[in-house]
Design a protein around this motif. Structure first.
Motif, PDB file in Angstrom:
ATOM      1  N   VAL A  24       2.033  -0.060  -4.080  1.00  0.00           N
ATOM      2  CA  VAL A  24       2.348  -1.479  -4.235  1.00  0.00           C
ATOM      3  C   VAL A  24       1.189  -2.374  -3.801  1.00  0.00           C
ATOM      4  CG1 VAL A  24       3.928  -3.325  -3.599  1.00  0.00           C
ATOM      5  CG2 VAL A  24       4.797  -1.021  -3.930  1.00  0.00           C
ATOM      6  N   ILE A  25       0.709  -2.165  -2.570  1.00  0.00           N
ATOM      7  CA  ILE A  25      -0.373  -3.028  -2.072  1.00  0.00           C
ATOM      8  C   ILE A  25      -1.642  -2.899  -2.927  1.00  0.00           C
ATOM      9  CG2 ILE A  25      -1.858  -3.539  -0.085  1.00  0.00           C
ATOM     10  CD1 ILE A  25       0.482  -2.692   1.698  1.00  0.00           C
ATOM     11  N   PRO A  26      -2.090  -1.673  -3.236  1.00  0.00           N
ATOM     12  CA  PRO A  26      -3.289  -1.582  -4.085  1.00  0.00           C
ATOM     13  C   PRO A  26      -3.112  -2.219  -5.461  1.00  0.00           C
ATOM     14  CG  PRO A  26      -2.841   0.518  -3.075  1.00  0.00           C
ATOM     15  CD  PRO A  26      -1.681  -0.342  -2.768  1.00  0.00           C
ATOM     16  N   THR A  27      -1.909  -2.131  -6.022  1.00  0.00           N
ATOM     17  CA  THR A  27      -1.700  -2.755  -7.333  1.00  0.00           C
ATOM     18  C   THR A  27      -1.862  -4.266  -7.220  1.00  0.00           C
ATOM     19  OG1 THR A  27      -0.081  -1.038  -7.804  1.00  0.00           O
ATOM     20  CG2 THR A  27      -0.147  -2.879  -9.321  1.00  0.00           C
ATOM     21  N   LEU A  28      -1.230  -4.842  -6.204  1.00  0.00           N
ATOM     22  CA  LEU A  28      -1.288  -6.299  -6.062  1.00  0.00           C
ATOM     23  C   LEU A  28      -2.702  -6.755  -5.704  1.00  0.00           C
ATOM     24  CD1 LEU A  28       2.096  -6.915  -4.214  1.00  0.00           C
ATOM     25  CD2 LEU A  28       1.568  -7.139  -6.642  1.00  0.00           C
ATOM     26  N   THR A  29      -3.329  -6.104  -4.715  1.00  0.00           N
ATOM     27  CA  THR A  29      -4.694  -6.514  -4.372  1.00  0.00           C
ATOM     28  C   THR A  29      -5.625  -6.237  -5.546  1.00  0.00           C
ATOM     29  OG1 THR A  29      -4.995  -4.404  -3.282  1.00  0.00           O
ATOM     30  CG2 THR A  29      -4.540  -6.282  -1.861  1.00  0.00           C
TER      31      THR A  29
ATOM     32  N   PRO B 117      -1.219   3.973 -13.721  1.00  0.00           N
ATOM     33  CA  PRO B 117      -2.178   5.073 -13.671  1.00  0.00           C
ATOM     34  C   PRO B 117      -3.027   4.987 -12.399  1.00  0.00           C
ATOM     35  CG  PRO B 117      -2.790   3.482 -15.369  1.00  0.00           C
ATOM     36  CD  PRO B 117      -1.609   2.931 -14.668  1.00  0.00           C
ATOM     37  N   PHE B 118      -3.476   6.145 -11.947  1.00  0.00           N
ATOM     38  CA  PHE B 118      -4.224   6.184 -10.691  1.00  0.00           C
ATOM     39  C   PHE B 118      -5.474   5.311 -10.732  1.00  0.00           C
ATOM     40  CE2 PHE B 118      -7.462   8.170  -7.951  1.00  0.00           C
ATOM     41  CZ  PHE B 118      -6.849   7.934  -6.736  1.00  0.00           C
ATOM     42  N   GLN B 119      -6.159   5.292 -11.873  1.00  0.00           N
ATOM     43  CA  GLN B 119      -7.414   4.544 -11.964  1.00  0.00           C
ATOM     44  C   GLN B 119      -7.216   3.060 -11.713  1.00  0.00           C
ATOM     45  OE1 GLN B 119      -7.149   7.280 -13.581  1.00  0.00           O
ATOM     46  NE2 GLN B 119      -9.130   8.264 -13.356  1.00  0.00           N
ATOM     47  N   CYS B 120      -5.986   2.601 -11.916  1.00  0.00           N
ATOM     48  CA  CYS B 120      -5.715   1.181 -11.760  1.00  0.00           C
ATOM     49  C   CYS B 120      -5.636   0.775 -10.295  1.00  0.00           C
ATOM     50  CB  CYS B 120      -4.418   0.873 -12.498  1.00  0.00           C
ATOM     51  SG  CYS B 120      -3.838  -0.765 -12.310  1.00  0.00           S
ATOM     52  N   VAL B 121      -5.188   1.690  -9.432  1.00  0.00           N
ATOM     53  CA  VAL B 121      -5.069   1.346  -8.017  1.00  0.00           C
ATOM     54  C   VAL B 121      -6.159   1.998  -7.172  1.00  0.00           C
ATOM     55  CG1 VAL B 121      -2.585   0.999  -8.090  1.00  0.00           C
ATOM     56  CG2 VAL B 121      -3.477   3.260  -7.616  1.00  0.00           C
ATOM     57  N   MET B 122      -6.958   2.851  -7.800  1.00  0.00           N
ATOM     58  CA  MET B 122      -7.912   3.675  -7.065  1.00  0.00           C
ATOM     59  C   MET B 122      -8.851   2.876  -6.167  1.00  0.00           C
ATOM     60  SD  MET B 122     -10.590   6.051  -9.076  1.00  0.00           S
ATOM     61  CE  MET B 122     -11.368   4.714  -9.942  1.00  0.00           C
ATOM     62  N   LEU B 123      -9.489   1.830  -6.727  1.00  0.00           N
ATOM     63  CA  LEU B 123     -10.522   1.127  -5.970  1.00  0.00           C
ATOM     64  C   LEU B 123      -9.957   0.343  -4.779  1.00  0.00           C
ATOM     65  CD1 LEU B 123     -12.573  -0.038  -9.055  1.00  0.00           C
ATOM     66  CD2 LEU B 123     -13.043   1.897  -7.572  1.00  0.00           C
ATOM     67  N   PRO B 124      -8.930  -0.497  -4.985  1.00  0.00           N
ATOM     68  CA  PRO B 124      -8.356  -1.164  -3.817  1.00  0.00           C
ATOM     69  C   PRO B 124      -7.790  -0.177  -2.805  1.00  0.00           C
ATOM     70  CG  PRO B 124      -7.293  -1.920  -5.842  1.00  0.00           C
ATOM     71  CD  PRO B 124      -8.328  -0.949  -6.246  1.00  0.00           C
ATOM     72  N   LEU B 125      -7.245   0.916  -3.301  1.00  0.00           N
ATOM     73  CA  LEU B 125      -6.682   1.921  -2.395  1.00  0.00           C
ATOM     74  C   LEU B 125      -7.770   2.494  -1.492  1.00  0.00           C
ATOM     75  CD1 LEU B 125      -4.236   3.691  -1.608  1.00  0.00           C
ATOM     76  CD2 LEU B 125      -5.009   5.330  -3.293  1.00  0.00           C
ATOM     77  N   LEU B 142      -0.909  11.282   3.392  1.00  0.00           N
ATOM     78  CA  LEU B 142      -0.072  10.086   3.416  1.00  0.00           C
ATOM     79  C   LEU B 142      -0.028   9.439   2.032  1.00  0.00           C
ATOM     80  CD1 LEU B 142       1.252   8.930   6.000  1.00  0.00           C
ATOM     81  CD2 LEU B 142      -0.395   7.071   5.850  1.00  0.00           C
ATOM     82  N   VAL B 143      -1.199   9.284   1.423  1.00  0.00           N
ATOM     83  CA  VAL B 143      -1.252   8.636   0.113  1.00  0.00           C
ATOM     84  C   VAL B 143      -0.548   9.492  -0.938  1.00  0.00           C
ATOM     85  CG1 VAL B 143      -2.807   7.916  -1.723  1.00  0.00           C
ATOM     86  CG2 VAL B 143      -3.320   7.326   0.629  1.00  0.00           C
ATOM     87  N   ASN B 144      -0.717  10.811  -0.843  1.00  0.00           N
ATOM     88  CA  ASN B 144      -0.035  11.691  -1.786  1.00  0.00           C
ATOM     89  C   ASN B 144       1.469  11.566  -1.691  1.00  0.00           C
ATOM     90  OD1 ASN B 144      -1.658  13.089  -3.548  1.00  0.00           O
ATOM     91  ND2 ASN B 144      -2.396  14.468  -1.955  1.00  0.00           N
ATOM     92  N   LEU B 145       1.950  11.413  -0.456  1.00  0.00           N
ATOM     93  CA  LEU B 145       3.393  11.246  -0.261  1.00  0.00           C
ATOM     94  C   LEU B 145       3.856   9.978  -0.965  1.00  0.00           C
ATOM     95  CD1 LEU B 145       5.957  12.226   1.101  1.00  0.00           C
ATOM     96  CD2 LEU B 145       5.316  10.944   3.133  1.00  0.00           C
TER      97      LEU B 145
END
Lengths: 287, 275
Positions: A24-29, B117-125, B142-145
């Motif tokens: 959720v947080i990574p999607t929004l940020t 998709p993972f690529q969409c959240v990858m960088l901020p994550l 933790l992230v995998n969970l």
């Protein structure tokens, strides 16, 4: 039953917290960063409106990856489902050893994308080469060194890996078709071709919904196999969208643009899969 | 009629054998070539090896840091799978049993997230994980969970909707607390779907490459796919070692498949149909 709010949140907490951190947080940020000149590390960055999106759409690598991915997805989705459906029809025909065949067809699915990519690199480069040399077939030589052989290599690899999975889904659906329905059709004089076309196929629609959905999403999201089979080469000609996003960020260091590409990717994939679900769902028949 | 049947059966079996050959031959060729020297491979990839030479395996075993890589992969896969099954079944249970607006909203968010998709959240994550100092194994787990939770919750949710509530109500009247009801009554009832969720988790976690490659930077803690990738970075085109490494990397999967084939096939089908 007495239901306390405390228990509700307590039971939900582990999933909800990790889910928020990971998704959720990574999607929004991420949506926010895609409008800024983000450098990938620091949160303080300037707002640049749609600049990232404009440069992403204009980016020649993105355009190429877009076209390549779409061609790949269309051909692979068709090929995987045709092979899977054919395999499912074959192993449900009551022949000797159909369980063994089923196990063999499914096995590649368990092997990870990285391993599969390297394994097929060996097959395409070394094995194809030597078969081509022995038989004097030119087009078998030098695979993966051109755009089209790289493309077809990837298609073959994914068909090899994914068909077994889809086959299982089709088998489950075929076994769900009630035998008495086919029986009564036969008594009414339906040929086996008619049985297949008018009864089996319409009743298979739920499986097509799932099969198409899974192949579509998996093909769009494909990364490991692309990375280890061709690495995007020669000269970025076989890069898919996922790999282009990674490269934009990690080798070209354009984080804002990479994030914008990620958001475009999300929207495109979501639109296509949701409309596919709606379309095939509408074709399903009630029994 | 009888003859026609025999002919059609033979055709079907022949088709099956051809298809099976397509599915087996890459792995078979890898296996054959893993015993050859590089010179032998250059001479011909199709011939059987002259001797059963295990040298390739010994070098690949060392270079892959094989046992260590397997250990790391096992730690990540087992921990996350166990945590996922417990946490997600708990979450799905309250989401099914509490029919409030909040619970509906949360479930919808979980379901929609499958499309991301993972690529969409990858960088901020990555930025976020760096800031929270959550890299290497703990961060990865933790992230995998979190990532796996959407799919698992959807599966559990779909199954639990059909578990009758009367048993739980009776237990509640007898004075059992809700956690106790969950762990002693609900959990045993959902064993079947729990196995399915576990299998699906194991398959995706064991083979995951991108996330570990971005989060693990300490050598010695790499998982098997990561080690394989690094191995090929160092030994491109040395297919004598490469094929041995690949065969060794595939072995755990084959063992897993042979041991729980029934569960895997049931799990995969169920997971797809219910999800």
């Amino acid at each position: 039953m007495r239901k306390s709010k405390k228990i509700f949140w307590l039971f939900l907490a582990p999933c909800l917290i990790t889910f928020c951190i990971a998704v959720v947080i990574p999607t929004l940020t991420g949506i926010y960063y895609s409008f800024t000149d983000w450098d990938g590390l620091h949160a303080n960055c300037d707002f640049v409106f749609l600049n990232n999106y404009i440069s992403a759409v204009r980016d020649i690598y993105f355009q190429n990856a877009f076209v390549f991915t779409f061609k790949f997805v269309i051909i692979t989705v068709i090929a995987v489902n045709v092979v899977a459906f054919a395999a499912a029809m074959l192993v449900t025909q009551n022949i000797k050893g159909n369980n063994l065949f089923r196990s063999i067809f499914f096995m590649p699915n368990l092997v990870g994308g990285v391993l599969v990519g390297f394994a097929w690199q060996f097959i395409f480069c070394d094995v194809f080469d030597s078969i081509g040399e022995i038989l004097g077939i030119n087009w078998l030589c030098d695979w993966l060194s051109t755009k089209s052989t790289g493309f077809w290599g990837l298609v073959i690899l994914v068909v090899w890996q994914m068909s077994g999975y889809m086959m299982l889904i089709y088998i489950a659906q075929i076994q769900n078709i009630p035998e008495n329905l086919l029986e009564s059709a036969r008594i009414d004089g339906a040929s086996s071709f008619q049985c297949f076309w008018k009864i089996k196929l319409p009743l298979m629609m739920p499986a097509f919904t799932i099969g198409l959905f899974l192949t579509l999403t998996n093909c769009f999201k494909l990364y490991d196999q692309n990375l280890t089979l061709t690495g995007g080469g020669p000269a970025k000609a076989t890069e898919m969208l996922t790999m282009d996003i990674c490269n934009t960020a990690f080798s070209r260091n354009m984080y804002g643009m990479a994030q914008a590409k990620g958001i475009i990717f999300l929207i495109v994939v979501a639109l296509i899969t949701v409309s596919q679900l709606m379309f095939t769902k509408s074709k399903e028949v009630e029994m | 009629m009888q003859r026609k049947k025999i002919i059609s059966k033979t055709v079907i079996i022949l088709c099956c054998i051809m298809l099976a050959a397509f599915f087996i031959f890459p792995i078979l060729l890898l296996f054959i070539n893993s015993f050859k020297s590089l010179k032998e491979i250059y001479m011909s990839v199709l011939q059987l090896p002259e001797t059963m030479n295990l040298d390739n395996y010994i070098s690949a075993f060392k270079e892959l840091d094989y046992l260590n890589a397997i250990k790391n992969s096992l730690i990540v896969t087992c921990t996350v799978t166990a945590a996922n099954v417990i946490c997600c079944s708990m979450a799905a249970w309250v989401l099914v049993r509490y029919k409030t607006k909040t619970s509906k909203l949360i479930f919808t968010i979980f379901s929609v997230a499958v499309l991301v998709p993972f690529q969409c959240v990858m960088l901020p994550l990555l930025a976020e994980m760096g800031k929270l100092n959550m890299i290497n194994m703990p961060g990865l787990m933790l992230v995998n969970l979190g990532f796996g939770s959407s799919m698992s919750i959807i599966l559990f949710h779909g199954f639990m909707k059909n578990v009758p509530v009367e048993l739980e109500e009776a237990a509640a009247i007898d004075g059992a607390s809700q956690p106790r009801i969950f762990f002693t009554i609900v959990l045993p009832l959902i064993k079947g779907i729990a196995v399915t969720v576990a299998i699906l988790n194991v398959m995706s976690l064991w083979n995951d490459y991108l996330l570990p490659s971005l989060t693990i930077n300490r050598s010695g803690t790499q998982t098997l796919p990561l080690r394989t990738y690094l191995f090929f970075g160092a030994y491109t085109k040395k297919w004598n070692l490469g094929s041995a490494a690949l065969v060794m990397a595939i072995i755990p999967v084959i063992i897993f498949y042979v041991l729980c084939q029934k569960h895997i096939i049931k799990g995969v089908t169920e997971g797809a149909v219910k999800g």
